[in-house]
Design an enzyme around this catalytic site. Structure first.
Site, PDB file in Angstrom:
ATOM      1  N   ARG A 232      29.291  68.068  65.280  1.00 49.91           N
ATOM      2  CA  ARG A 232      28.767  68.659  64.023  1.00 49.91           C
ATOM      3  C   ARG A 232      27.169  68.640  64.356  1.00 49.91           C
ATOM      4  O   ARG A 232      26.408  69.479  63.869  1.00 49.91           O
ATOM      5  CB  ARG A 232      29.221  68.078  64.128  1.00 49.91           C
ATOM      6  CG  ARG A 232      28.684  68.933  61.884  1.00 49.91           C
ATOM      7  CD  ARG A 232      29.425  68.026  60.326  1.00 49.91           C
ATOM      8  NE  ARG A 232      30.505  67.751  60.839  1.00 49.91           N
ATOM      9  CZ  ARG A 232      31.413  67.324  60.034  1.00 49.91           C
ATOM     10  NH1 ARG A 232      30.926  66.486  58.989  1.00 49.91           N
ATOM     11  NH2 ARG A 232      32.199  67.359  60.263  1.00 49.91           N
TER      12      ARG A 232
ATOM     13  N   HIS B 228      34.839  79.191  64.774  1.00 49.55           N
ATOM     14  CA  HIS B 228      34.296  77.905  63.882  1.00 49.55           C
ATOM     15  C   HIS B 228      35.022  78.506  62.615  1.00 49.55           C
ATOM     16  O   HIS B 228      35.115  78.696  61.483  1.00 49.55           O
ATOM     17  CB  HIS B 228      32.605  77.882  63.244  1.00 49.55           C
ATOM     18  CG  HIS B 228      31.840  76.936  62.835  1.00 49.55           C
ATOM     19  ND1 HIS B 228      31.956  75.923  64.030  1.00 49.55           N
ATOM     20  CD2 HIS B 228      31.163  76.592  61.348  1.00 49.55           C
ATOM     21  CE1 HIS B 228      30.688  75.297  63.192  1.00 49.55           C
ATOM     22  NE2 HIS B 228      31.116  75.428  61.989  1.00 49.55           N
TER      23      HIS B 228
ATOM     24  N   TYR C 176      25.506  90.668  50.081  1.00 50.30           N
ATOM     25  CA  TYR C 176      24.422  91.513  49.535  1.00 50.30           C
ATOM     26  C   TYR C 176      22.898  92.011  51.139  1.00 50.30           C
ATOM     27  O   TYR C 176      22.210  92.559  50.966  1.00 50.30           O
ATOM     28  CB  TYR C 176      22.881  90.968  48.873  1.00 50.30           C
ATOM     29  CG  TYR C 176      24.175  91.326  47.983  1.00 50.30           C
ATOM     30  CD1 TYR C 176      24.745  92.239  46.837  1.00 50.30           C
ATOM     31  CD2 TYR C 176      24.498  90.433  46.416  1.00 50.30           C
ATOM     32  CE1 TYR C 176      25.521  92.507  45.711  1.00 50.30           C
ATOM     33  CE2 TYR C 176      24.660  89.969  45.843  1.00 50.30           C
ATOM     34  CZ  TYR C 176      25.485  90.914  44.959  1.00 50.30           C
ATOM     35  OH  TYR C 176      26.274  91.367  44.315  1.00 50.30           O
TER      36      TYR C 176
END
Length: 878
Positions: free
Chosen positions: A31, A77, A121
């Protein structure tokens, strides 16, 4: 009993330790820390690989960010869309990434910290530079592993052609460790990598010539190189980054600080808020307005400066108190073979080159394998072409394709793969032209195989390929540095925060000190009552006043013979009427000691200056000592011994000389002795000194002051008595034109005759009950003012030019009216006169000691060090 058997008892300490170690290793490896080879954490790698698999390349239309996030989350993921979209956004931000890897369309946030638009968007696609990190990924160049549900495979590392960890850096907080790696310039990183390839034994000091320093996407100025060098050499360091600013002047003549670039990872909106807060809290003064005029063409923060403020001083305060100057703490920790390691510059380059070598080797092996497979097929085709009629007849006579394949294998010695390809061959490939193409292709493939085998056999060829590919990347994506480097600057210079204004240093009898702007004191006529100079306690009064500028260095000498060092700006500022602050709180002075002599200097780092100037000490009992200034050029914080003082004596005066001055010492009973300073030989710093003047044996006589006058000076001797009387007298006889009068032998006629040291001297003022005892002797001229302060705290400033020249043995004139019967003069100080009466312009004031003619009364001005070298020497008083 069965339920009890299912319960396993464990030690909670061991279980917590084991579980936490597993968790921490998962965070470290999967990570938070980047891989040293491609510079990516798993989420970055998965985003880029997912976009590549989606066909979302630079030459294709944009795709919705939500589509990309869904692809990556569903396949590789499964940790939530926010982390994936956050990664995608950062990869597209040009102020966050030195070389952005994602081409974003829509609102992807701003340097002000604005949030990006929702992923539904925005749109994105890979940039060309990102494709260089994915090239050859399908050629078995890197290992693949199963994804989270074992249905797909994902790369363990990307086969990047670019040293991404160097050029884009990385940051992350793991468990028990963190990484914070700065970005660098791609062209410089490539040059350094090539230099390493050409010489694996290259030192970091040589690599620094290629990759000079971090290169931040927001530009700015790296302020000082020590932290950069340390980071390159050790993997840890502190890089100071300043904003890039300009000082502009508008049509009205007002100055503006214009900020064009800010340090990396600084939020512009928060920066502006912090400046406003400082102004509101009055921690930074001199700012009238701040405005953000940034637009699509670039950043522009405009800070308006007040008319009476110094823009450079304001700017340096902003550098200190805001993020206009910030530091980037380098911590180069990355995963090497799955383990976190601290890496210096050479390590980072070496691991990248090793990775590229492995990629090139595996790619070459893959291409060789593919070429050999193709050559094998082409060999079969050519065998058939040489026996075309027979082969066609075998195929026509066969009942099934399998039978045809078997008969061809038996007849022509073909392999299973060759026979299958021949059976499936199209008829058009049997034309003469196609046959020629096959033969040409076979020859080309064989040449390729030979070249690939040569590459695999020679490391030099593989390294040459790596270099060539790096040069190609540099030509495509290399650019100029954005962050400038200032090599010669390190920490803040405290003088940057203070204008070099003229000040008056005031020290009271009980040891309170302050600095007050010279402009607070107004000139008055001779005989005036004066203005209140300080609010002091009844038992305290102002004893010393001294002119200096903010950047001067003050050397303080105590009556016990110790020396201390302070910058004027380190002395607390106070108004004309304030009490000040106890010197004991500023200097480490003994409780029974006090400062009563001081000089100012501005050049204790100049070896020529300090070795050719001297400090002359005078004590109350008439002892004099001369020591080179060099001995006092490195004072310690706790002070140094400046002179050895006898038990019943104390230092009253210290003067700076150039080795060729006349010393004049006066006592309370109105006598003065004059001798050349060569009468006093140079002694060590801790020497006692020799006798300068023989005092009267009335038990009350003592030395009140000392002046050091250069040869041929036109200054006069000013003496002041306890009850406010004073006068000026020439040191030598002068005519009406101010020229020295010579006798018949051409010798100067002295008013104060030159004698040997140790005598009683001559009368310098006619001491009576009306005048009181002598309290001060000064060397003055018509350009000086006198600041006279009495024990009640009243101060008066008058022009020396208003006091006429008198004879040596006269009584003098009244200088100040004492209101109280028991009031007395406490201290007298000379300052430079102002240009216009009742106004003092600091920028017009003559700065003492800077003119070409040496003036020992004014001293000199420069910086000083902080250490001391002692040389012990003592001498008898005889």
């Amino acid at each position: 009993m069965i339920e009890q058997d299912r319960i396993i008892k464990v030690n909670i300490d061991e279980e917590m330790k084991s579980s936490y170690i597993d968790y921490s290793m998962s965070v470290i490896v999967s990570r938070a820390l980047p891989d040293v080879r491609d510079g990516f954490k798993p989420v970055h790698r998965r985003v880029l690989f997912g976009m590549n698999e989606l066909g979302n390349n630079s030459d294709k239309p944009y795709k919705k960010s939500a589509r990309i996030v869904g692809e990556v989350m569903g396949k590789f993921h499964p940790h939530g869309d926010s982390s994936i979209y956050g990664t995608l956004v950062r990869l597209a931000q040009p102020w966050a990434m030195r070389y952005p890897l994602v081409d974003g369309q829509g609102n992807f946030g701003s340097v002000d910290g604005d949030s990006p638009a929702a992923m539904r968007y925005t749109e994105a696609r890979l940039r060309k530079i990102a494709e260089e990190m994915l090239v050859d990924i399908n050629k078995d160049t890197v290992d693949f592993q199963l994804n989270f549900d074992d249905t797909l495979k994902e790369p363990v590392v990307l086969p990047t052609r670019i040293p991404n960890l160097l050029i884009n850096g990385s940051s992350g907080i793991a468990v028990g460790m963190a990484t914070n790696m700065p970005p660098h310039n791609l062209a410089e990183a490539v040059d350094a990598t090539i230099a390493y390839i050409e010489n694996n034994e290259i030192e970091i000091s040589e690599l620094i010539k290629y990759i000079k320093a971090p290169d931040f996407p927001t530009g700015g100025i790296i302020y000082g190189y020590a932290g950069v060098k340390e980071a390159f050499e050790t993997g840890r360091g502190r890089v100071v980054v300043r904003s890039k600013v300009d000082i502009e002047v508008d049509d009205a003549g007002r100055e503006k600080i214009v900020v064009n670039e800010i340090p990396y990872q600084v939020n512009k909106a928060e920066l502006i808020k912090s400046v406003v807060a400082l102004v509101e809290d009055k921690r930074v003064e001199g700012i009238s307005h701040i405005n953000d005029e940034s637009d699509r063409d670039g950043m522009r923060i405009v800070i308006d400066i007040k008319r009476d403020a110094n823009s450079n001083v304001v700017l340096n305060k902003l550098f200190k108190y805001t993020a206009l100057q910030s530091s980037f703490s380098v911590n180069n920790i990355a995963l090497v073979n799955g383990r976190p390691r601290m890496l210096n510059l050479k390590d980072l380059i070496r691991h990248f080159v090793d990775h590229r070598h492995e990629v090139v080797t595996r790619r070459t092996q893959f291409e060789l394998s593919e070429a050999e497979k193709r050559a094998h097929l082409l060999e079969g085709f050519m065998i058939i072409l040489d026996n075309l009629d027979e082969a066609i007849q075998i195929i026509r006579d066969s009942k099934t394709p399998e039978e045809a394949r078997t008969r061809l294998m038996e007849r022509f010695g073909l392999s299973d793969v060759q026979s299958r390809a021949i059976v499936e061959m199209r008829l058009r490939q049997l034309t003469g032209m196609e046959q020629d193409k096959l033969r040409a292709e076979y020859e080309e493939v064989m040449n390729l195989i030979e070249r690939l085998k040569e590459i695999l056999a020679k490391v030099e060829l593989r390294m040459e390929i790596i270099k060539n590919e790096l040069v190609e990347v540099k030509d495509k994506f290399g650019d100029k540095r954005r962050t400038e480097i200032v090599y010669a600057s390190e920490e803040f210079n405290p003088e940057d925060f203070y204008s070099d204004d003229e000040m008056v240093i005031t020290i009271s009898h009980l040891g309170y000190i302050k600095r007050t702007a010279l402009t607070e004191f107004r000139t008055q006529g001779r005989g005036g009552v004066g203005s209140k100079g300080s609010d002091s306690r009844d038992e305290d009064f102002i004893e010393y006043i001294y002119p200096a500028s903010m950047h001067n260095t003050m050397l303080f000498f105590t009556q016990k013979g110790k020396c201390y060092w302070l910058k004027v700006y380190e002395i607390p500022e106070g108004s004309k009427n304030s009490k000040g602050r106890a010197i004991q709180n500023l200097l480490n002075i003994d409780a029974d000691d006090k400062v009563n002599a001081f000089i100012r200097v501005k050049g204790l780092n100049d070896a020529d200056y300090i070795n050719n100037h001297y400090l002359i000490f005078c004590t109350k009992n008439g002892i004099i000592k001369k020591t080179s200034l060099e001995a006092y050029s490195r004072p310690r914080q706790n002070g140094v011994n400046a002179i050895t003082i006898r038990e019943d004596d104390q230092v009253i005066q210290v003067r700076l000389t150039n080795g060729d001055t006349h010393v004049v010492i006066a006592n309370r009973n109105g006598r003065a002795i004059r001798f050349h300073e060569s009468q006093v030989r140079t002694m060590g710093r801790t020497a006692t000194g020799v006798r300068a003047m023989t005092l009267d044996e009335d038990g009350q006589d003592e030395v009140v002051g000392m002046i050091c006058v250069p040869n041929n000076t036109k200054e006069s001797v000013m003496v002041v008595s306890q009850k406010g009387y004073g006068k000026r007298t020439w040191l030598d006889e002068m005519d009406e034109n101010g020229e020295r009068i010579l006798d018949e032998n051409g010798t100067i006629v002295p008013v104060y005759r030159v004698t040997k040291r140790g005598g009683k001297g001559v009368k310098t003022m006619n001491i009576t009950e009306k005048t009181g005892k002598l309290v001060s002797i000064k060397s003055v001229n018509d350009d000086n003012d006198l600041m006279i302060i009495n024990k009640s705290g009243v101060v008066i400033r008058l022009k020396v030019a208003d006091i006429r020249i008198m004879g040596r043995a006269t009584q003098g004139v009244r200088l100040i009216n004492l209101d109280k019967r028991n009031d007395e003069i406490a201290s007298v100080c000379k300052v430079e006169t102002e240009r216009e009466e009742d106004t003092i312009e600091v920028n017009e004031a003559v700065e003492p000691g800077v003119n070409n003619e040496f003036n020992p009364e004014d001293n000199a001005m420069n910086n000083s060090g902080t250490e001391n070298v002692s040389s012990e020497e003592t001498e008898d008083n005889n």
